[in-house]
Design a protein around this motif. Structure first.
Motif, PDB file in Angstrom:
ATOM      1  N   THR A 323      31.580 -44.126  37.351  1.00 12.34           N
ATOM      2  CA  THR A 323      32.924 -44.161  36.953  1.00 12.34           C
ATOM      3  C   THR A 323      32.799 -43.922  35.160  1.00 12.34           C
ATOM      4  O   THR A 323      32.259 -44.941  34.651  1.00 12.34           O
ATOM      5  CB  THR A 323      33.695 -45.331  37.103  1.00 12.34           C
ATOM      6  N   VAL A 324      33.491 -43.166  34.505  1.00 11.20           N
ATOM      7  CA  VAL A 324      33.395 -42.738  33.231  1.00 11.20           C
ATOM      8  C   VAL A 324      34.862 -42.480  32.613  1.00 11.20           C
ATOM      9  O   VAL A 324      35.586 -42.006  33.298  1.00 11.20           O
ATOM     10  CB  VAL A 324      32.500 -41.767  32.794  1.00 11.20           C
ATOM     11  N   GLN A 325      35.177 -42.921  31.304  1.00 13.80           N
ATOM     12  CA  GLN A 325      36.203 -42.295  30.715  1.00 13.80           C
ATOM     13  C   GLN A 325      35.989 -41.639  29.605  1.00 13.80           C
ATOM     14  O   GLN A 325      36.997 -41.001  28.910  1.00 13.80           O
ATOM     15  CB  GLN A 325      37.144 -43.629  30.337  1.00 13.80           C
ATOM     16  N   GLN A 326      34.675 -41.739  29.174  1.00 10.88           N
ATOM     17  CA  GLN A 326      34.280 -40.989  27.775  1.00 10.88           C
ATOM     18  C   GLN A 326      33.030 -40.301  28.083  1.00 10.88           C
ATOM     19  O   GLN A 326      32.126 -40.869  28.830  1.00 10.88           O
ATOM     20  CB  GLN A 326      34.045 -41.806  26.524  1.00 10.88           C
ATOM     21  N   LEU A 327      32.992 -38.928  27.657  1.00 10.81           N
ATOM     22  CA  LEU A 327      31.572 -38.109  27.937  1.00 10.81           C
ATOM     23  C   LEU A 327      31.177 -37.696  26.537  1.00 10.81           C
ATOM     24  O   LEU A 327      31.863 -37.324  25.782  1.00 10.81           O
ATOM     25  CB  LEU A 327      31.948 -36.998  28.815  1.00 10.81           C
ATOM     26  N   LYS A 328      29.904 -37.622  26.370  1.00 13.54           N
ATOM     27  CA  LYS A 328      29.136 -36.981  25.257  1.00 13.54           C
ATOM     28  C   LYS A 328      28.008 -36.211  25.629  1.00 13.54           C
ATOM     29  O   LYS A 328      27.166 -36.293  26.375  1.00 13.54           O
ATOM     30  CB  LYS A 328      28.580 -38.202  24.375  1.00 13.54           C
ATOM     31  N   LEU A 329      28.010 -34.995  25.013  1.00  9.17           N
ATOM     32  CA  LEU A 329      27.023 -33.789  25.302  1.00  9.17           C
ATOM     33  C   LEU A 329      26.133 -33.569  24.103  1.00  9.17           C
ATOM     34  O   LEU A 329      26.839 -33.357  22.895  1.00  9.17           O
ATOM     35  CB  LEU A 329      27.496 -32.490  25.630  1.00  9.17           C
ATOM     36  N   THR A 330      24.934 -33.848  24.152  1.00  7.68           N
ATOM     37  CA  THR A 330      23.929 -33.786  23.157  1.00  7.68           C
ATOM     38  C   THR A 330      23.154 -32.384  23.448  1.00  7.68           C
ATOM     39  O   THR A 330      22.598 -32.166  24.399  1.00  7.68           O
ATOM     40  CB  THR A 330      22.950 -34.846  22.932  1.00  7.68           C
ATOM     41  N   VAL A 331      23.055 -31.595  22.393  1.00  5.55           N
ATOM     42  CA  VAL A 331      22.504 -30.177  22.804  1.00  5.55           C
ATOM     43  C   VAL A 331      21.171 -29.923  21.621  1.00  5.55           C
ATOM     44  O   VAL A 331      21.360 -30.403  20.797  1.00  5.55           O
ATOM     45  CB  VAL A 331      23.689 -29.196  21.990  1.00  5.55           C
ATOM     46  N   ASP A 332      20.095 -29.447  22.444  1.00  4.54           N
ATOM     47  CA  ASP A 332      19.104 -29.219  21.569  1.00  4.54           C
ATOM     48  C   ASP A 332      19.397 -27.945  20.987  1.00  4.54           C
ATOM     49  O   ASP A 332      19.553 -26.745  21.274  1.00  4.54           O
ATOM     50  CB  ASP A 332      18.144 -28.849  22.545  1.00  4.54           C
ATOM     51  N   GLU A 333      19.514 -28.352  19.443  1.00  2.74           N
ATOM     52  CA  GLU A 333      19.873 -27.124  18.497  1.00  2.74           C
ATOM     53  C   GLU A 333      18.609 -25.956  18.611  1.00  2.74           C
ATOM     54  O   GLU A 333      18.972 -24.782  17.815  1.00  2.74           O
ATOM     55  CB  GLU A 333      20.140 -27.764  17.122  1.00  2.74           C
ATOM     56  N   ARG A 334      17.562 -26.155  19.107  1.00  5.03           N
ATOM     57  CA  ARG A 334      16.432 -24.942  18.856  1.00  5.03           C
ATOM     58  C   ARG A 334      16.840 -24.003  19.703  1.00  5.03           C
ATOM     59  O   ARG A 334      16.321 -23.022  19.565  1.00  5.03           O
ATOM     60  CB  ARG A 334      15.188 -25.371  19.182  1.00  5.03           C
ATOM     61  N   GLY A 335      17.887 -24.153  20.689  1.00 10.74           N
ATOM     62  CA  GLY A 335      18.500 -22.978  21.431  1.00 10.74           C
ATOM     63  C   GLY A 335      19.510 -22.242  20.884  1.00 10.74           C
ATOM     64  O   GLY A 335      20.099 -21.295  21.285  1.00 10.74           O
ATOM     65  N   GLY A 336      20.011 -22.650  19.626  1.00  8.87           N
ATOM     66  CA  GLY A 336      21.070 -21.697  18.951  1.00  8.87           C
ATOM     67  C   GLY A 336      22.211 -22.746  18.890  1.00  8.87           C
ATOM     68  O   GLY A 336      23.333 -22.456  18.037  1.00  8.87           O
TER      69      GLY A 336
END
Length: 453
Positions: A323-336
């Motif tokens: 059960t969640v109400q907030q989501l956070k996506l962290t991206v590895d910037e080495r892929g652009g």
């Protein structure tokens, strides 16, 4: 004194029961329903847009009313990823499908040898191929021993180079007539000294004795393992329901956040990949509210790559129904990365069914949106005597009329809340007066001098 005590509690119980009788006006949203088929039980596939009108995550504030505003007995058919039966894994035999390099037909013609039960023993090209001219076009999987709907295909393979493997999936029960089951895609990639592999392909949840996998490229890879996940027909999972695109925000490079309308048991998310040739190793985290720390939910590789003039897209992440109400996506910037602006996101939850026993005259309506009421749904086995899962399909059908949700005006909602508050105050007043009355009686009895003998 005992009689007075029992009478006091009886009056108190009657007052509380009368005050707890709910009306449609006690809820912020009302949705008209139409019914068809034979009753008296009706089954409603609850649209996600309607579910989001609730004020309690577990849908405790959901009610069904008839035309007279009387509540109807109902049950909820829900399931979570933690409690759902994930099915049975079956290892199956696989047979190569060869054809000549200059053959014009995509599907090789073969001759087969099988047992009386349909189990394949041998698969050979229908015509003799000269050495060096045979090309591996695909694979034939023997699922004849599986008597349940097929949910997932899991492959392992060897090939000279890494990359994507794209193929079509066809199903048959007689090896003569083939039904398309869509496209499959698996991958084996190397990124920043890390090995990233995708082995699973979703199937449509139908039964078939044989599957044929035909590769888009001239040469198929060599399979080293083939498994099929099947599910008991009585325990098939409810379908996933996808949300509309949700806008996000970004305050830091490589980090994107989204706010969901309410706490939901999310099982998948789909991230928009606008730009071609995007490659993004990502980690997804979630939480119930801002005051809580982020908890890791999933990780994977998202991509949109162009190969042979076609886009190859993997933009989904699988969760486990937290059960969640907030989501956070962290991206590895080495892929652009995915750009400065947050991409839109869609989330999927498992469908919910409302089963109610129609009493009184219609039309019937669904009401949601009250943060204070308690749950009122019954177990299915109580609502429907001698209930069995297969009985759900035989029930009458209820549907939401139109796409709009009839939301009460602010004045009506405020009045309903105020009425509910006055009911609570009245009940507490009755309770307090009863306690004071009993205390006064007890005090009076204690002060009364003992009777003379």
């Amino acid at each position: 004194m005992s009689r007075k005590l029992n009478l006091g509690w009886l009056l108190l119980g009657v007052a509380m029961t009368a005050g707890a009788q709910e009306k449609p006006a006690d809820f912020a949203a009302q949705v008209p329903l139409s019914v068809s088929g034979s009753g008296p039980w009706y089954r409603l596939e609850l649209p996600l847009s309607v579910q989001l009108q609730a004020r309690q995550t577990d849908l405790s504030d959901l009610r069904v009313f008839n035309a007279a505003g009387e509540p109807q007995a109902y049950a909820l058919a829900r399931e979570s990823a933690q409690t759902r039966d994930d099915g049975h894994m079956n290892t199956v035999k696989w047979f190569p499908l060869y054809n000549s390099a200059d053959a014009t037909e995509r599907a090789p013609s073969v001759r087969v040898q099988s047992t009386t039960t349909g189990t394949l023993v041998e698969v050979q090209p229908s015509s003799q191929l000269e050495a060096g001219e045979e090309v591996l076009r695909g694979w034939l999987l023997d699922a004849s021993a599986i008597k349940a709907p097929l949910q997932q295909l899991i492959l392992d393979w060897t090939s000279e180079r890494d990359g994507f493997q794209r193929f079509s999936i066809e199903a048959s029960d007689d090896l003569q007539h083939w039904q398309p089951w869509g496209e499959g895609q698996v991958a084996r990639l190397t990124f920043s000294d890390e090995r990233i592999e995708q082995h699973e392909v979703a199937l449509p949840g139908q039964s078939a004795r044989y599957l044929r996998l035909l590769w888009d490229s001239p040469n198929a890879p060599t399979l080293t393992s083939a498994q099929l996940k099947s599910s008991d027909p009585q325990n098939l999972p409810l379908p996933l329901v996808w949300s509309p695109a949700l806008a996000g925000s970004s305050t830091k490079a490589g980090e994107y956040t989204w706010q969901l309308p309410m706490g939901l048991n999310v099982e998948r998310v789909q991230v928009e990949l606008k730009q071609p040739n995007s490659l993004a190793p990502v980690t997804l985290a979630g939480r119930r509210e801002t005051s809580l720390p982020w908890q890791p939910l999933s990780s994977g590789l998202l991509y949109r790559l162009t190969q042979n003039g076609q886009d190859v897209v993997q933009n989904e992440l699988q969760l486990y129904g937290q059960t969640v109400q907030q989501l956070k996506l962290t991206v590895d910037e080495r892929g652009g990365g995915l750009g400065e602006q947050a991409p839109s996101l869609k989330y999927a939850v498992r469908a919910t069914q409302v089963i109610f026993l129609a009493r009184g005259d219609g039309p019937y309506s669904l009401a949601l949106g009250n943060p204070t009421v308690r749950t009122a749904n019954l177990p299915l086995s109580t609502l429907i005597p001698d209930f069995k899962p297969e009985k759900l399909a035989t029930l009458g059908k209820a549907m939401v009329q139109g796409d709009a949700v009839a939301t009460q005006t602010t004045t009506a909602t405020t009045a309903a809340v105020a009425e509910t508050n006055w009911k609570k105050i009245g009940l507490w007043a009755v309770l307090l007066l009863s306690v004071l009355f009993l205390a006064a009686m007890a005090f009076s009895l204690l002060r009364k001098p003992p009777a003379k003998s």
